[in-house]
Design an enzyme around this catalytic site. Structure first.
Site: not given
Ligand code: NAD
Length: 360
Positions: A192, A249
């Site tokens: 990000k 995850d």
């Protein structure tokens, strides 16, 4: 060279599915030149029953001495009332930490015969074969400081810290590149970097490692929000994805669901030397334990990953994967899988894979 493999059946369906994996390893030794010594030890609830600890010291010693570890699953209602520090899941977290397993490999493979099980249209997802490499021991799940504090105006504020050092990024990038070398040599790093400082460093370091050490790997970058969208829009564009703990995850569960079959998904957690813990993604399924109903294929596919990533036997890994595809093409299905022409139990499914390996 003979490989030392430690089998940790664990709880619930664990012993049933690991027995089928063992059958596959035995056939590889008998018929295809694999040399290995197998040992077995308790972990999870079985570890607690045997030694009062979910990770008994003797089990850890054997795991340290092994070249690779194959785990079934841990946990079950019998152990739910135990104090947190001796719960079965603690055994799993402890063995990962003790062995320094920092890299988690989660393939999402959809065998064409099972394409109808996916929530996506078959033409979008059939034949999917991607690998998510997730950093497992760093990032926001472990970063300090973390906590809940009280602000001057009296309200509480929760906070966590995303931390990645260069060395952590370097080692996970190397692991992902080595995995990509055994596949289509395409690596997509997910971050990000448009918002997070830690992601900016992540991107810079990944680029440096690939340029200097793996120039033959085709590298691309993607923001995590776009990656989530692309995974459900056109998942077959990916070969290997490398990403941090939190993003990995979420994305690995999303990718797993694309296949629609929890009983089919293997995983690996690796250290810097390539030693690994291999296990199916699913849990101990206490609702079907002891009934010969569990699908052993995720565990058998975990054996294939072990052959490829820890034992240097990629050709045998392909044989195992082809045998699994073969039994599915023959129409065999355990109760969790749709379609097919013949319902089989755990043992019969394992025997069918072993038989194919014996024949070819
Ligand atoms: P689960 O994955 O065990 O089961 C979810 C559902 O999927 C159940 O209906 C189960 O019957 C089915 N299922 C799972 N694996 C299957 C297989 N191989 N073949 C056919 N069906 C299968 O998840 P859960 O029910 O949330 O958890 C049960 C126990 O497992 C809990 O104690 C949990 O803590 C533990 N758990 C362990 C691990 C692990 O060992 N890595 C992972 C997840 C959950």
């Amino acid at each position: 060279m003979s490989h030392k493999i430690l089998l940790l059946p664990g709880d619930g369906i664990g012993p049933e599915i690991v027995a089928e994996a063992r059958r596959v390893l035995d056939v590889l030794c008998e018929c295809h030149g694999l040399r290995c010594e197998l040992e077995e030890a308790p972990i999870g609830g079985a570890g607690y029953d045997a030694a009062g600890q979910p990770l008994p010291a003797a089990t850890l010693d054997l795991a340290r001495a092994a070249d690779a570890v194959l785990l079934g699953a841990v946990g079950g209602p019998r152990y739910d009332a135990l104090p947190r520090e001796v719960r079965p899941e603690r055994g799993l977290l402890a063995i990962r930490a003790e062995l320094g397993l920092f890299g988690n490999l989660r393939p999402a493979i959809l065998f064409p015969q099972l394409a109808a099980a996916s929530a996506l249209r078959p033409e979008v997802v059939s034949g999917l074969d991607l690998l998510i490499v997730r950093e497992l021991t760093g990032g926001i799940y472990f970063g300090e400081p973390r906590g809940v504090r009280t602000l001057p105006d009296g309200q509480r504020q929760g906070f966590d810290t995303e931390l990645y050092s260069e060395s952590e990024i370097v080692r996970i990038t190397r692991l992902a590149c080595r995995a990509a070398e055994q596949r289509q040599r395409r690596l997509c790093s997910v971050d990000k970097a448009n918002v997070l400082e830690s992601s900016g460093l992540w991107r810079e370091v990944v680029e440096g490692v690939v340029e200097q050490e793996f120039p033959h790997i085709e590298l691309s970058h993607m923001y995590v929000d776009n990656a989530a969208m692309q995974l459900v829009r056109a998942p077959k564009q990916f070969d290997v994805i490398v990403t941090g703990n939190l993003f990995g995850d979420i994305l690995s569960d999303c990718a797993a669901q694309l296949t629609g079959s929890i009983g089919m998904l293997p995983s690996a957690s690796l250290d810097e030397q390539g030693k690994g813990l291999y296990e199916p993604v699913h849990g101990s399924a206490p609702d079907i334990a002891g009934q010969d109903r569990a699908n052993p294929l995720a565990t058998i596919l975990s054996v294939a990953m072990m052959l490829r990533y820890s034992l240097g036997a990629g050709e045998l890994a392909e044989r195992v994967e082809a045998a699994v595809a073969g039994v599915l093409a023959d129409g065999l299905r355990t109760a969790d899988l749709q379609g097919g022409t013949r319902r089989v139990g755990t043992r019969e499914m394992g025997e069918a894979v072993a038989e194919r390996l014996r024949a070819g």
